[in-house]
Motif scaffolding. Structure first.
Motif, PDB file in Angstrom:
ATOM      1  N   SER A  58       5.267  13.739  39.426  1.00  0.00           N
ATOM      2  CA  SER A  58       4.904  12.358  39.116  1.00  0.00           C
ATOM      3  C   SER A  58       4.644  11.593  40.408  1.00  0.00           C
ATOM      4  O   SER A  58       5.372  11.758  41.394  1.00  0.00           O
ATOM      5  N   VAL A  59       3.645  10.755  40.378  1.00  0.00           N
ATOM      6  CA  VAL A  59       3.285   9.982  41.567  1.00  0.00           C
ATOM      7  C   VAL A  59       2.777   8.624  41.118  1.00  0.00           C
ATOM      8  O   VAL A  59       2.189   8.495  40.038  1.00  0.00           O
ATOM      9  N   GLU A  60       3.013   7.634  41.944  1.00  0.00           N
ATOM     10  CA  GLU A  60       2.562   6.290  41.616  1.00  0.00           C
ATOM     11  C   GLU A  60       1.075   6.129  41.885  1.00  0.00           C
ATOM     12  O   GLU A  60       0.493   6.827  42.718  1.00  0.00           O
ATOM     13  N   ILE A  61       0.486   5.186  41.181  1.00  0.00           N
ATOM     14  CA  ILE A  61      -0.926   4.862  41.407  1.00  0.00           C
ATOM     15  C   ILE A  61      -1.131   4.520  42.879  1.00  0.00           C
ATOM     16  O   ILE A  61      -0.365   3.764  43.465  1.00  0.00           O
ATOM     17  N   GLY A  62      -2.170   5.109  43.445  1.00  0.00           N
ATOM     18  CA  GLY A  62      -2.474   4.881  44.852  1.00  0.00           C
ATOM     19  C   GLY A  62      -1.759   5.835  45.788  1.00  0.00           C
ATOM     20  O   GLY A  62      -2.020   5.836  47.002  1.00  0.00           O
ATOM     21  N   GLY A  63      -0.864   6.641  45.244  1.00  0.00           N
ATOM     22  CA  GLY A  63      -0.096   7.565  46.059  1.00  0.00           C
ATOM     23  C   GLY A  63      -0.849   8.853  46.356  1.00  0.00           C
ATOM     24  O   GLY A  63      -2.015   9.017  46.019  1.00  0.00           O
ATOM     25  N   SER A  64      -0.121   9.769  46.982  1.00  0.00           N
ATOM     26  CA  SER A  64      -0.699  11.048  47.390  1.00  0.00           C
ATOM     27  C   SER A  64       0.155  12.204  46.887  1.00  0.00           C
ATOM     28  O   SER A  64       1.347  12.047  46.634  1.00  0.00           O
ATOM     29  N   ARG A  65      -0.489  13.325  46.778  1.00  0.00           N
ATOM     30  CA  ARG A  65       0.217  14.541  46.346  1.00  0.00           C
ATOM     31  C   ARG A  65      -0.550  15.725  46.900  1.00  0.00           C
ATOM     32  O   ARG A  65      -1.787  15.731  46.919  1.00  0.00           O
ATOM     33  N   ASN A  66       0.177  16.747  47.339  1.00  0.00           N
ATOM     34  CA  ASN A  66      -0.452  17.958  47.836  1.00  0.00           C
ATOM     35  C   ASN A  66      -0.093  19.132  46.937  1.00  0.00           C
ATOM     36  O   ASN A  66       1.080  19.366  46.639  1.00  0.00           O
ATOM     37  N   LEU A  67      -1.098  19.854  46.503  1.00  0.00           N
ATOM     38  CA  LEU A  67      -0.904  21.046  45.695  1.00  0.00           C
ATOM     39  C   LEU A  67      -1.178  22.281  46.543  1.00  0.00           C
ATOM     40  O   LEU A  67      -2.011  22.254  47.445  1.00  0.00           O
ATOM     41  N   SER A  68      -0.470  23.344  46.225  1.00  0.00           N
ATOM     42  CA  SER A  68      -0.687  24.628  46.889  1.00  0.00           C
ATOM     43  C   SER A  68      -0.966  25.685  45.833  1.00  0.00           C
ATOM     44  O   SER A  68      -0.487  25.580  44.697  1.00  0.00           O
ATOM     45  N   CYS A  69      -1.699  26.697  46.216  1.00  0.00           N
ATOM     46  CA  CYS A  69      -1.958  27.823  45.326  1.00  0.00           C
ATOM     47  C   CYS A  69      -1.833  29.101  46.155  1.00  0.00           C
ATOM     48  O   CYS A  69      -2.674  29.372  47.011  1.00  0.00           O
ATOM     49  N   THR A  70      -0.758  29.816  45.918  1.00  0.00           N
ATOM     50  CA  THR A  70      -0.528  31.056  46.646  1.00  0.00           C
ATOM     51  C   THR A  70      -1.070  32.226  45.844  1.00  0.00           C
ATOM     52  O   THR A  70      -0.984  32.233  44.606  1.00  0.00           O
ATOM     53  N   THR A  71      -1.625  33.190  46.529  1.00  0.00           N
ATOM     54  CA  THR A  71      -2.264  34.305  45.848  1.00  0.00           C
ATOM     55  C   THR A  71      -1.854  35.640  46.453  1.00  0.00           C
ATOM     56  O   THR A  71      -1.368  35.701  47.597  1.00  0.00           O
ATOM     57  N   SER A  72      -2.067  36.689  45.693  1.00  0.00           N
ATOM     58  CA  SER A  72      -1.858  38.047  46.192  1.00  0.00           C
ATOM     59  C   SER A  72      -2.580  39.011  45.267  1.00  0.00           C
ATOM     60  O   SER A  72      -2.997  38.651  44.164  1.00  0.00           O
ATOM     61  N   GLY A  73      -2.750  40.237  45.739  1.00  0.00           N
ATOM     62  CA  GLY A  73      -3.331  41.268  44.886  1.00  0.00           C
ATOM     63  C   GLY A  73      -4.833  41.411  44.946  1.00  0.00           C
ATOM     64  O   GLY A  73      -5.407  42.200  44.191  1.00  0.00           O
ATOM     65  N   PHE A  74      -5.482  40.633  45.815  1.00  0.00           N
ATOM     66  CA  PHE A  74      -6.930  40.757  45.977  1.00  0.00           C
ATOM     67  C   PHE A  74      -7.297  40.269  47.383  1.00  0.00           C
ATOM     68  O   PHE A  74      -6.504  39.561  48.020  1.00  0.00           O
ATOM     69  N   PRO A  75      -8.484  40.616  47.880  1.00  0.00           N
ATOM     70  CA  PRO A  75      -8.887  40.204  49.235  1.00  0.00           C
ATOM     71  C   PRO A  75      -9.270  38.733  49.270  1.00  0.00           C
ATOM     72  O   PRO A  75     -10.438  38.370  49.080  1.00  0.00           O
ATOM     73  N   PHE A  76      -8.309  37.893  49.516  1.00  0.00           N
ATOM     74  CA  PHE A  76      -8.460  36.442  49.424  1.00  0.00           C
ATOM     75  C   PHE A  76      -9.680  35.944  50.200  1.00  0.00           C
ATOM     76  O   PHE A  76     -10.419  35.089  49.700  1.00  0.00           O
ATOM     77  N   GLU A  77      -9.882  36.444  51.393  1.00  0.00           N
ATOM     78  CA  GLU A  77     -10.940  35.911  52.252  1.00  0.00           C
ATOM     79  C   GLU A  77     -12.334  36.190  51.685  1.00  0.00           C
ATOM     80  O   GLU A  77     -13.303  35.558  52.102  1.00  0.00           O
ATOM     81  N   ASP A  78     -12.450  37.106  50.743  1.00  0.00           N
ATOM     82  CA  ASP A  78     -13.744  37.455  50.161  1.00  0.00           C
ATOM     83  C   ASP A  78     -14.092  36.609  48.936  1.00  0.00           C
ATOM     84  O   ASP A  78     -15.190  36.729  48.383  1.00  0.00           O
ATOM     85  N   TYR A  79     -13.164  35.786  48.498  1.00  0.00           N
ATOM     86  CA  TYR A  79     -13.342  35.026  47.269  1.00  0.00           C
ATOM     87  C   TYR A  79     -13.551  33.537  47.533  1.00  0.00           C
ATOM     88  O   TYR A  79     -13.020  32.972  48.487  1.00  0.00           O
ATOM     89  N   ASN A  80     -14.322  32.934  46.649  1.00  0.00           N
ATOM     90  CA  ASN A  80     -14.390  31.484  46.581  1.00  0.00           C
ATOM     91  C   ASN A  80     -13.153  31.015  45.815  1.00  0.00           C
ATOM     92  O   ASN A  80     -12.768  31.633  44.814  1.00  0.00           O
ATOM     93  N   MET A  81     -12.543  29.935  46.269  1.00  0.00           N
ATOM     94  CA  MET A  81     -11.333  29.427  45.619  1.00  0.00           C
ATOM     95  C   MET A  81     -11.588  28.026  45.084  1.00  0.00           C
ATOM     96  O   MET A  81     -12.163  27.183  45.772  1.00  0.00           O
ATOM     97  N   GLY A  82     -11.138  27.795  43.875  1.00  0.00           N
ATOM     98  CA  GLY A  82     -11.383  26.492  43.265  1.00  0.00           C
ATOM     99  C   GLY A  82     -10.150  25.911  42.617  1.00  0.00           C
ATOM    100  O   GLY A  82      -9.246  26.628  42.186  1.00  0.00           O
ATOM    101  N   TRP A  83     -10.124  24.589  42.576  1.00  0.00           N
ATOM    102  CA  TRP A  83      -9.119  23.842  41.818  1.00  0.00           C
ATOM    103  C   TRP A  83      -9.816  23.244  40.589  1.00  0.00           C
ATOM    104  O   TRP A  83     -10.930  22.703  40.699  1.00  0.00           O
ATOM    105  N   TYR A  84      -9.144  23.323  39.463  1.00  0.00           N
ATOM    106  CA  TYR A  84      -9.670  22.832  38.206  1.00  0.00           C
ATOM    107  C   TYR A  84      -8.594  21.960  37.556  1.00  0.00           C
ATOM    108  O   TYR A  84      -7.425  22.031  37.918  1.00  0.00           O
ATOM    109  N   ARG A  85      -9.004  21.170  36.602  1.00  0.00           N
ATOM    110  CA  ARG A  85      -8.008  20.379  35.893  1.00  0.00           C
ATOM    111  C   ARG A  85      -8.455  20.130  34.464  1.00  0.00           C
ATOM    112  O   ARG A  85      -9.646  20.177  34.156  1.00  0.00           O
TER     113      ARG A  85
END
Length: 129
Positions: A11-38
């Motif tokens: 939860s965050v207040e209006i006007g605030g900030s938040r940082n999301l992380s997405c950790t991965t494994s099991g595939f060659p990360f550097e070869d993939y495009n990575m996206g955030w969706y909602r």
């Protein structure tokens, strides 16, 4: 097994900030495009931002100038830095790896982003006063 695990929601207040992380494994990360969706209640799954393997980025119009995506290939992790948050940013946030039109989340692969929000693991962000 492919693992794609988003975290950092809350939860965050209006006007605030938040940082999301997405950790991965099991595939060659550097070869993939990575996206955030909602997906917000009653709204289709949408692409928020992506960071491609060629270091190009793209943002949806609704978040451009407020959100920033970054990736650390050494840590197999992609980040979403969210600033000036608005109530309409309230949603479940997902991340996915993409190559050749095939999207991957933990244990699954498919075409089309709709499935990301149906089957992927998400992290909830709630923006309120």
């Amino acid at each position: 097994e492919v693992q794609v695990v988003p975290s950092g929601g809350g939860s965050v207040e209006i006007g605030g900030s938040r940082n999301l992380s997405c950790t991965t494994s099991g595939f060659p990360f550097e070869d993939y495009n990575m996206g955030w969706y909602r997906q917000a209640s009653g709204v289709p799954c949408e692409l928020v931002a992506n960071y491609n393997r060629d270091d190009t980025t793209a943002y949806s119009a609704s978040v451009k100038g407020r959100f920033s995506i970054s990736r650390d290939n050494a840590k197999n992790t992609v980040y979403l830095h969210m600033n000036s948050l608005k109530p309409e940013d309230t949603a479940m946030y997902y991340c996915a790896a993409e190559m050749g039109g095939i999207y991957r989340t933990t244990g699954r692969s498919y075409t089309g982003i709709r499935r990301i929000c149906e089957w992927g693991q998400g992290t909830q962000v709630t923006v309120s006063s």
